[in-house]
Design a protein around this motif. Structure first.
Motif, short mmCIF file in Angstrom:
data_model
loop_
_atom_site.label_atom_id
_atom_site.label_comp_id
_atom_site.label_asym_id
_atom_site.label_seq_id
_atom_site.Cartn_x
_atom_site.Cartn_y
_atom_site.Cartn_z
N ASN A 2 45.07 0.98 12.09
CA ASN A 2 45.41 2.42 12.49
C ASN A 2 46.30 2.48 13.93
O ASN A 2 45.70 1.92 14.82
N TYR A 3 47.43 2.65 13.56
CA TYR A 3 48.44 2.50 14.59
C TYR A 3 48.96 4.28 15.33
O TYR A 3 48.70 5.13 14.42
N THR A 4 49.30 4.12 16.60
CA THR A 4 49.51 5.59 17.27
C THR A 4 50.81 5.13 17.54
O THR A 4 51.19 4.36 18.40
N GLU A 6 53.62 7.44 19.94
CA GLU A 6 53.84 8.43 20.85
C GLU A 6 55.42 8.42 20.93
O GLU A 6 56.31 7.42 21.11
N HIS A 24 52.29 11.00 16.24
CA HIS A 24 50.55 11.26 16.67
C HIS A 24 50.43 11.88 17.99
O HIS A 24 49.58 12.46 18.29
N ARG A 25 51.76 11.63 19.10
CA ARG A 25 51.42 12.03 20.39
C ARG A 25 52.84 12.39 21.06
O ARG A 25 53.67 11.58 20.73
N GLU A 54 48.73 15.75 20.60
CA GLU A 54 47.96 15.40 21.84
C GLU A 54 49.54 15.55 22.85
O GLU A 54 50.61 15.15 22.62
N GLU A 197 49.27 0.50 19.63
CA GLU A 197 50.04 2.13 20.08
C GLU A 197 51.29 1.58 20.49
O GLU A 197 51.61 0.70 21.23
N HIS A 199 55.50 3.29 21.78
CA HIS A 199 56.21 4.45 22.59
C HIS A 199 57.61 4.32 22.30
O HIS A 199 58.17 3.17 22.49
N THR A 239 52.43 2.86 8.50
CA THR A 239 51.51 3.43 7.56
C THR A 239 51.74 2.47 6.34
O THR A 239 50.84 2.72 5.57
#
Length: 240
Positions: A2-4, A6, A24-25, A54, A197, A199, A239
């Protein structure tokens, strides 16, 4: 895994595009020409009203270095208080001493003031004297993540150091690579570093809509906006 992801938003319209693209952010930020400074209160308020992602606002009262005067520190604290009241989930900040050490005293105060918001220590980390000592110092302050390009202009140039930071951080803090991350290199960075995560600004230039141009002023109406197609590509890669 599960990656995030930003993504930086420099305008309110960018916020809406980023959410639709599946990120996601959002990091709220102004003045990309100066490396990013604190967004206006109006920008923060409208972003909260018009997006459900977020929101992390960068708290940086000016461009330049990360050594702040007493007066600047008071501005920082007031902006953090506003972010909390506006409903932000986090802030992004960082403070150093002139000799390249983390200003642990102020950073601890900021983490306490920001609670229950999450605090990311931004790329001031890349201006510290020793990455491994800075890592331990930032963990001690209570920050939840570090945004870093691995002491290089872009993250892809510093895969080895970022991988080592991820390993040394263990489960104590999140190491979030950033700077120059695009769909063409995200998979290599993810697989090589072990980071979860990421950016990106996914930025592109926007041509101004003015039809009239005063040639005597020699000014450009170009600005920075997000490339939502690029954000979608990155999300698709992470994903798949």
């Amino acid at each position: 895994m599960n990656y995030t992801l930003e993504v930086i938003a420099f305008t309110i319209d960018c916020c809406i595009k980023i959410e639709k693209a599946g990120a996601h952010r959002i990091e709220l930020c102004s003045n990309p020409q100066e490396g990013g400074t604190t967004p206006s209160h109006g920008f923060i308020s409208q972003a909260r009203k018009k997006t459900s992602l977020e929101l992390f606002a960068i708290i940086r009262p000016r461009g330049g270095d990360f050594v702040y005067s007493k007066n600047e520190y008071e501005v920082i604290k007031e902006d953090i208080d506003f972010c909390k009241k506006a409903g932000c989930e986090g802030i992004v900040t960082g403070m150093l001493y002139p000799d390249g050490r983390v200003d642990k005293i102020r950073c601890k105060e900021i983490v306490s003031l920001a609670y229950p918001m999450s605090v990311t220590f931004h790329r001031a980390f890349d201006r510290t004297k020793d990455p491994y000592q800075a890592l331990e110092d930032i963990i001690e302050t209570g920050c939840e993540r570090i945004l870093t390009s691995g002491f290089m202009p872009t993250a892809i140039e510093a895969i080895s150091l970022i991988e080592n930071l991820v390993k040394k951080a263990e489960d104590r803090i999140i190491i979030m690579p950033g700077s120059g991350i695009r769909s063409g290199n995200i998979l290599k960075i993810a697989n090589s570093t072990g980071a979860v995560e990421f950016h990106t600004s996914a930025r592109k230039s926007r041509t101004g809509k003015m039809e009239y141009y005063n040639e005597m002023l020699k000014e450009s109406f170009e600005s920075v906006e997000v490339d939502d197609a690029e954000v979608k590509k990155i999300i698709s890669i992470l994903t798949s």
